[in-house]
Design a protein around this motif. Sequence first.
Motif: not given
Length: 803
Positions: A664-683, A752-760
């Motif tokens: 809840i305390l993480v900025p919304s633009d980081i949580l909803k970002k569809k592209s790869a996160l920067t190092k600072e955003e991942y921190t 950005y991806r489809k959920g994998m099956g339970v066996t996988i």
Amino acid sequence: MTHKSEESSQKRSAKASSRKGQWRLVVSHRVLLLLFFIGAICVGFWGFYHVQDTRKKELSEARAVHCLELAGEFDKFIRNQESRIEWLLSEISALLEPGEVPTTSSFVDRLETEIAPLLKSVVANCAELDACFFHLNPQIDQKYFDITYVKSADRSIRRQPSLAKEEYDKANPSMVWFYTPLSRKVPGWSEVFYLDALEDHLISYSAPVLHNGQPIAVVGIFVRLRHLIERVARISDSEDSFGFLLNSERVVLYHPDYAKGVLFEHLEPVDLAVLDEALSKGPTLSPGVWRDRSRLLTFAKLANGWILGFDISFGNTGVPFHAVAVFVIAIGLIVLFSAFIFGYVYNRSVFKPLAILSETTTRFSQGESGARYFGPTSGPVGQLGVSFNEFADNLANRLATIRRQNEDISAINQELEAMNQQLQESYNVSEELTASLHKTIALTSRSSLSTFESQHSFLKEALDTILMLLPKADYGTIYTLTRDVFSIVSFVGHRFSRYYQIPQALLPISQTPFLVDNSLGLPGDPEELKRYLPELYLRERKSVEQTLGVYLQVAGEVQGLITLDIARGRRTTFSEAHKEIIHSFANIVSSFLAIRTFAHQSEGFQKEIILSFIKILELYDPYTQGHSEAVALLSSMIAEELRIDATDFKRVYWAGLVHDIGKILVPSDILKKKSALTKEEYTVIQKHPQWGAEVLHSSEKLKEIAEYVLFHHERWDGTGYPIGLSGEEIPYISRIISIADALDAMTSDRPYRKGMGVTIAFQELERGAGSQFDPDLVRKILGQPACRERVAGIIQNKRIGGI
């Protein structure tokens, strides 16, 4: 006339017995004198030899103390020399600079200016040191340099000329002091060697100077062997006692009777275990070895591993055997003569009257109540005989009185036994009441304090307690009401094979305890109950004479039922007092049910609040919709399969439910970002476990699960966050949540991806065992088909919108 004849007959019998007693007394007196004489001689011999052994022991202890003091002085001398070399090593090492070549002229100059005076002072300040030296290792840059100070016969200190290059020879026995520490790289004492430069036999203590792990020089001291011999020779305290010195390999360094260089066990018949014990101890004396009764051999280990031995003589401490024999026999004869005179005097005045008295008391003790003493009445024994006669007469009178009193006491005893039986019965009743009271108090305490205790176990114990309070009851049953159906929780006495259920509509409800006289033991119409109840129930329920029952009620609502039964055929019934007891007891059980109901309502309210926060998080981050509840269900299911205790099971569920609340305390633009996160955003993303733990720690009821939320992103190999814990440092519950979190994340759809099956997902889980996940947990989850099926069911239920 008859009385006088009986008295004269008793006197004749007493005299005959007296003569027999006197003859036995004379014989026993002679035998006693002989035994006394033999005993005096034996005691005399034992006493002399004991005194002699004691004297030898005291002397050996005194000499042992003296030897131990001398060994301590010798050991102190050894340690002092080793300490001097350690001090010189530290001073030399301080001169070396990191990376410096030890053969440079600047280093040699510092040795001359700073170390040479130290070596000279060491020789000057120790009277028993003969030389102190420092030699560079010639194998380093072929540099030959040494400083050696020697003490002359007039005690003056001079510097010895440097050794020639050809004298540095490993095969030269006189260079053992130099090459041994170089090769071993440890300090040590040398064997005895002859040094031409000093023209004497020496012993050396030398140590290597290490630089970067390599020996660059040797520093040490020389001690003339004769100085050590003089120190050892000072140990002798008589012409037959002396000391000797062995090295750590038990080779003779000095012995007044043997040449040096020979193994000691080849010279003396001593047990090697004694020498080994001396080598394993510090400077304390080993157990002594007697070579014969006059010589003692003992040892003490020194600091450098040498053994200082002592050969102690006790040559003139004994007393000659013939002198002992003459003295002891003389004492025995004196004792024998004294005993003979003593016996003769006392035979007439004591022994004869004593024999008569002894015979009389023997007959009296054997049941002859008329036995009396008729011997001389003069002297102490005669007076004792008169007192015996008076005692016997009084005793006969008292026996008659005692027999009468015994008859009275027997009657009183029978009355006391009857009273005691009544008291015992009263005590047993009191014990039963006390035990029942304790049981009731314990149950009351648990109903007040153990809010989360198992309801089944509490009700079972409640049934056992009421049966104890009302021992008139033979059977008992307790029911709980759920969804208008009474279900059996526990029973005593009946033979129920299952927990039967009875609709509430068949049983009339009452506010007070009730009595039932039908064979079913239930209120209501017996015929209607028989039509509903299964045939097996009617066969398994024992027939009863009367039933006492009470409904368990909370706030006017029925929660359960207790029934107590008297077996068929017993001619007894429950009283009004019994109804009051069961009514009071029902209030205790109802209070437990009320507290438990309140606890469940409170817990449900708390869960609704937390779920509201989770819904806020899902609105804030739509991609995590249903994720928290899925992780909570997966975590608690895994915990259930692992059979963890009830307390931790609840913690697993709640920790899984709120594990991502920190997002809840993480900025919304980081949580909803569809592209790869920067190092600072991942921190920033990596801080959500810490933020969530801080939020939970502020709650009194939720702070116990804060650490599980804090560490749920830690990895088994230590590469996780926020701290980098590894292995079993990670809390067990956090490891379970980590697996549940990963399973739900892998099987959930993302933009950005489809959920994998339970066996996988299971294959990925197995691939991450030992790196990301606890390998033991993964093995247990995947190794149980039931667990795999339940995981798949939860994931499938989420996909179709069930979570």
